[in-house]
Design a protein around this motif. Structure first.
Motif, short mmCIF file in Angstrom:
data_model
loop_
_atom_site.label_atom_id
_atom_site.label_comp_id
_atom_site.label_asym_id
_atom_site.label_seq_id
_atom_site.Cartn_x
_atom_site.Cartn_y
_atom_site.Cartn_z
N TRP A 1 2.89 -4.33 -8.69
CA TRP A 1 3.01 -3.58 -7.56
C TRP A 1 4.04 -3.85 -6.61
O TRP A 1 4.82 -5.23 -7.00
CB TRP A 1 1.50 -3.62 -6.90
N GLU A 2 4.39 -2.85 -5.74
CA GLU A 2 5.55 -3.30 -4.85
C GLU A 2 4.91 -3.77 -3.49
O GLU A 2 4.08 -2.94 -2.96
CB GLU A 2 6.50 -2.19 -4.79
N ASP A 3 5.18 -4.83 -2.82
CA ASP A 3 4.69 -5.27 -1.64
C ASP A 3 5.27 -4.51 -0.47
O ASP A 3 6.44 -3.76 -0.56
CB ASP A 3 4.77 -6.57 -1.35
N SER A 4 4.74 -4.80 0.77
CA SER A 4 5.25 -4.03 1.83
C SER A 4 6.80 -4.31 2.19
O SER A 4 7.49 -3.45 2.92
CB SER A 4 4.54 -4.33 2.95
N SER B 1 3.20 -9.25 -9.41
CA SER B 1 2.42 -9.27 -10.31
C SER B 1 1.09 -10.10 -10.16
O SER B 1 1.17 -11.02 -9.56
CB SER B 1 2.86 -9.73 -11.73
N THR B 2 -0.18 -9.81 -10.61
CA THR B 2 -1.13 -10.57 -10.59
C THR B 2 -2.11 -10.27 -11.99
O THR B 2 -1.93 -9.58 -12.56
CB THR B 2 -2.28 -10.06 -9.25
N LEU B 3 -2.79 -11.51 -12.09
CA LEU B 3 -3.55 -11.51 -13.43
C LEU B 3 -4.94 -11.23 -12.94
O LEU B 3 -5.54 -11.64 -12.13
CB LEU B 3 -3.51 -12.75 -14.09
N ASN B 4 -5.46 -9.99 -13.51
CA ASN B 4 -6.73 -9.54 -13.35
C ASN B 4 -7.80 -9.80 -14.53
O ASN B 4 -7.59 -9.68 -15.54
CB ASN B 4 -6.93 -8.10 -13.04
#
Length: 142
Positions: free
Chosen positions: A108-111, A117-120
């Protein structure tokens, strides 16, 4: 000569066919196994759709004690109310666990406009390997 070639044809046909070795469903992307300690007690959270999930962090360390590296993994558990969810919620900080889960990367794109990126990880199974002592300390002597 034609008898020799015809005897090779079954083998040549097999070389061109694809074989599936997985019995996992198509929607499974990756399976991850983590052995580590809970960083805090698991917590109950509600999703934006109102579904309740249990979330917890697992710390897994590797390397020699003088140069130990710790990785942190965030895990979600979608169990409905009942004994399975109550079991996970009852675990204490420092509990040594073995977790199997499905893993998926999200980007995703932050503010500030940076790509993140993150690992779910969604828990499939959890096994308690060792509980902390009565004072909440991890038992490292065994």
């Amino acid at each position: 000569m034609s008898t020799f070639l015809s005897s090779l044809r079954p083998g040549l046909r097999m070389a061109n066919t694809a074989r599936a070795f997985s019995t996992s469903p198509k929607h499974s992307l990756a399976r991850l196994i983590i052995t580590g300690r809970l960083g805090a007690e698991p917590e109950l959270h509600a999703t934006s759709s109102g579904q309740e999930i249990v979330r917890y962090n697992v710390a897994s360390s590797s390397g020699p004690i003088s140069n130990r590296h710790t990785s942190w993994f965030r895990v979600s558990h979608f169990a409905p109310e009942g004994p399975q969810r109550d079991f996970v919620l009852s675990l204490q900080k420092g509990t040594l666990v073995y977790v199997e889960g499905d893993a998926r990367m999200s980007t995703w794109e932050d503010s500030e406009g940076h790509s993140r990126s993150t690992l779910n990880i969604v828990q499939r199974t959890i096994e308690v390997l060792r509980r902390p002592d009565n004072n909440g300390n991890s038992d490292e002597s065994h």
